[in-house]
Design a protein around this motif. Structure first.
Motif, PDB file in Angstrom:
ATOM      1  N   VAL A   1       0.856  -1.171   0.000  1.00  0.00           N
ATOM      2  CA  VAL A   1       0.000   0.000   0.000  1.00  0.00           C
ATOM      3  C   VAL A   1       0.899   1.229   0.000  1.00  0.00           C
ATOM      4  CG1 VAL A   1      -1.776   1.279   1.259  1.00  0.00           C
ATOM      5  CG2 VAL A   1      -1.807  -1.228   1.264  1.00  0.00           C
ATOM      6  N   LEU A   2       0.733   2.087  -1.004  1.00  0.00           N
ATOM      7  CA  LEU A   2       1.523   3.303  -1.104  1.00  0.00           C
ATOM      8  C   LEU A   2       0.721   4.474  -0.552  1.00  0.00           C
ATOM      9  CD1 LEU A   2       2.741   1.295  -3.198  1.00  0.00           C
ATOM     10  CD2 LEU A   2       3.337   3.286  -4.569  1.00  0.00           C
TER      11      LEU A   2
ATOM     12  N   PHE B   1       2.737  10.804   6.097  1.00  0.00           N
ATOM     13  CA  PHE B   1       1.402  10.484   6.585  1.00  0.00           C
ATOM     14  C   PHE B   1       1.448   9.191   7.391  1.00  0.00           C
ATOM     15  CE2 PHE B   1      -1.840  13.143   4.253  1.00  0.00           C
ATOM     16  CZ  PHE B   1      -0.926  14.076   3.800  1.00  0.00           C
ATOM     17  N   THR B   2       0.477   9.019   8.258  1.00  0.00           N
ATOM     18  CA  THR B   2       0.332   7.801   9.042  1.00  0.00           C
ATOM     19  C   THR B   2      -0.799   6.979   8.431  1.00  0.00           C
ATOM     20  OG1 THR B   2       1.040   8.964  11.028  1.00  0.00           O
ATOM     21  CG2 THR B   2      -0.162   6.900  11.349  1.00  0.00           C
ATOM     22  N   PRO B   3      -0.594   5.675   8.236  1.00  0.00           N
ATOM     23  CA  PRO B   3      -1.682   4.858   7.686  1.00  0.00           C
ATOM     24  C   PRO B   3      -2.946   4.982   8.541  1.00  0.00           C
ATOM     25  CG  PRO B   3       0.357   3.607   7.773  1.00  0.00           C
ATOM     26  CD  PRO B   3       0.607   4.894   8.511  1.00  0.00           C
ATOM     27  N   ASP B   4      -4.092   5.138   7.858  1.00  0.00           N
ATOM     28  CA  ASP B   4      -5.362   5.229   8.589  1.00  0.00           C
ATOM     29  C   ASP B   4      -6.033   3.857   8.623  1.00  0.00           C
ATOM     30  OD1 ASP B   4      -6.649   4.887   6.107  1.00  0.00           O
ATOM     31  OD2 ASP B   4      -7.170   7.002   5.915  1.00  0.00           O
ATOM     32  N   LYS B   5      -7.249   3.808   9.164  1.00  0.00           N
ATOM     33  CA  LYS B   5      -7.962   2.537   9.297  1.00  0.00           C
ATOM     34  C   LYS B   5      -8.215   1.877   7.947  1.00  0.00           C
ATOM     35  CE  LYS B   5     -11.563   3.794  11.584  1.00  0.00           C
ATOM     36  NZ  LYS B   5     -12.788   3.923  12.395  1.00  0.00           N
ATOM     37  N   THR B   6      -8.522   2.676   6.938  1.00  0.00           N
ATOM     38  CA  THR B   6      -8.774   2.108   5.612  1.00  0.00           C
ATOM     39  C   THR B   6      -7.497   1.534   5.024  1.00  0.00           C
ATOM     40  OG1 THR B   6     -10.588   3.667   5.271  1.00  0.00           O
ATOM     41  CG2 THR B   6      -9.687   2.601   3.311  1.00  0.00           C
TER      42      THR B   6
ATOM     43  N   PHE C   1       3.548  -1.101   4.033  1.00  0.00           N
ATOM     44  CA  PHE C   1       3.298   0.263   3.555  1.00  0.00           C
ATOM     45  C   PHE C   1       4.562   0.796   2.911  1.00  0.00           C
ATOM     46  CE2 PHE C   1       0.221  -0.005   7.102  1.00  0.00           C
ATOM     47  CZ  PHE C   1      -0.932   0.258   6.381  1.00  0.00           C
ATOM     48  N   LYS C   2       4.394   1.515   1.819  1.00  0.00           N
ATOM     49  CA  LYS C   2       5.494   2.226   1.173  1.00  0.00           C
ATOM     50  C   LYS C   2       5.137   3.707   1.234  1.00  0.00           C
ATOM     51  CE  LYS C   2       7.570  -1.527  -0.191  1.00  0.00           C
ATOM     52  NZ  LYS C   2       8.035  -2.310   0.886  1.00  0.00           N
TER      53      LYS C   2
ATOM     54  N   TYR D   1       2.347  11.359  -8.073  1.00  0.00           N
ATOM     55  CA  TYR D   1       1.569  12.565  -8.363  1.00  0.00           C
ATOM     56  C   TYR D   1       0.228  12.587  -7.627  1.00  0.00           C
ATOM     57  CZ  TYR D   1      -1.251  16.017 -10.770  1.00  0.00           C
ATOM     58  OH  TYR D   1      -2.078  17.082 -11.028  1.00  0.00           O
ATOM     59  N   ASN D   2      -0.578  11.551  -7.784  1.00  0.00           N
ATOM     60  CA  ASN D   2      -1.914  11.563  -7.166  1.00  0.00           C
ATOM     61  C   ASN D   2      -1.833  11.649  -5.648  1.00  0.00           C
ATOM     62  OD1 ASN D   2      -3.284  11.606  -9.591  1.00  0.00           O
ATOM     63  ND2 ASN D   2      -3.734   9.424  -9.604  1.00  0.00           N
ATOM     64  N   ALA D   3      -0.874  10.972  -5.041  1.00  0.00           N
ATOM     65  CA  ALA D   3      -0.701  11.059  -3.576  1.00  0.00           C
ATOM     66  C   ALA D   3      -0.301  12.468  -3.169  1.00  0.00           C
ATOM     67  CB  ALA D   3       0.341  10.046  -3.098  1.00  0.00           C
ATOM     68  N   ASN D   4       0.580  13.083  -3.942  1.00  0.00           N
ATOM     69  CA  ASN D   4       1.041  14.435  -3.609  1.00  0.00           C
ATOM     70  C   ASN D   4      -0.081  15.468  -3.695  1.00  0.00           C
ATOM     71  OD1 ASN D   4       3.651  13.579  -3.100  1.00  0.00           O
ATOM     72  ND2 ASN D   4       4.370  14.024  -5.163  1.00  0.00           N
ATOM     73  N   VAL D   5      -0.872  15.413  -4.751  1.00  0.00           N
ATOM     74  CA  VAL D   5      -1.938  16.419  -4.871  1.00  0.00           C
ATOM     75  C   VAL D   5      -3.070  16.137  -3.894  1.00  0.00           C
ATOM     76  CG1 VAL D   5      -1.358  17.042  -7.251  1.00  0.00           C
ATOM     77  CG2 VAL D   5      -3.108  15.322  -6.850  1.00  0.00           C
ATOM     78  N   MET D   6      -3.343  14.874  -3.621  1.00  0.00           N
ATOM     79  CA  MET D   6      -4.412  14.549  -2.666  1.00  0.00           C
ATOM     80  C   MET D   6      -4.037  14.936  -1.243  1.00  0.00           C
ATOM     81  SD  MET D   6      -7.030  13.579  -4.270  1.00  0.00           S
ATOM     82  CE  MET D   6      -8.003  12.955  -2.912  1.00  0.00           C
ATOM     83  N   ALA D   7      -2.751  14.964  -0.935  1.00  0.00           N
ATOM     84  CA  ALA D   7      -2.299  15.337   0.408  1.00  0.00           C
ATOM     85  C   ALA D   7      -2.738  16.750   0.774  1.00  0.00           C
ATOM     86  CB  ALA D   7      -0.779  15.220   0.495  1.00  0.00           C
TER      87      ALA D   7
END
Length: 159
Positions: free
Chosen positions: A88-89, A94-99, A116-117, A123-129
């Protein structure tokens, strides 16, 4: 919780991106993530699926994720045909959440745990952050590893 599931790769602005390929099994990543999404739809509540386009190519994840509390992007990993497992990337820092944890735990019932990685290049992780909406990219298993794909085929209904 309202959830958005995005299928990785697929129809881009100008071309169809098949993603990773397993030539010996004649399968593509775009094909397999959409197959999994179709199976997931049978069990999903408060979940919307985007299966008709390559969201990365359109760079519209922020606009399409408005109104959702969580986003999961589905992918199959690829390396050298020998690598295997699930991961899971999530955005670095960030800290992994329940999902995140629940999805990882389900997949680790079937595939080697790669954990977890934490990434700073996605890109999508960066903009969603920047949105406050939880996001993760799931590498279900390695599409170019025939053993991983045999496990997937045998267990895809349960997954």
């Amino acid at each position: 919780m309202t959830h958005l599931v995005i299928c990785g790769h697929g129809q881009g602005k100008t071309v169809y991106d098949v993603g990773a390929v397993n030539r010996s099994l004649n399968i593509t990543e775009a094909q397999k993530v959409r197959e999994l999404a179709s199976l997931m739809k049978q069990h999903a509540t408060k979940t919307h699926f985007i299966t008709d386009k390559n969201v990365y190519d359109f760079k519209d994840i922020i606009s399409i994720s408005k109104g959702y509390e969580s986003v999961t992007e589905l992918h199959f990993n690829s390396f050298d045909g020998q690598a295997y497992g699930t991961e899971v990337l999530i955005k670095d820092g960030f800290t992994p959440d329940k999902t995140d944890t629940a999805l990882k735990n389900v997949l680790e019932k079937y595939f080697k745990a790669r954990g977890f990685k934490f990434v700073d290049w996605l890109y999508n992780a960066n903009v969603m952050a920047k949105t406050g909406i939880s996001y993760r990219l799931i590498e279900i298993c390695f599409i170019d590893n025939n053993n991983d794909m045999a496990i997937f085929e045998k267990n895809k209904q349960a997954i």
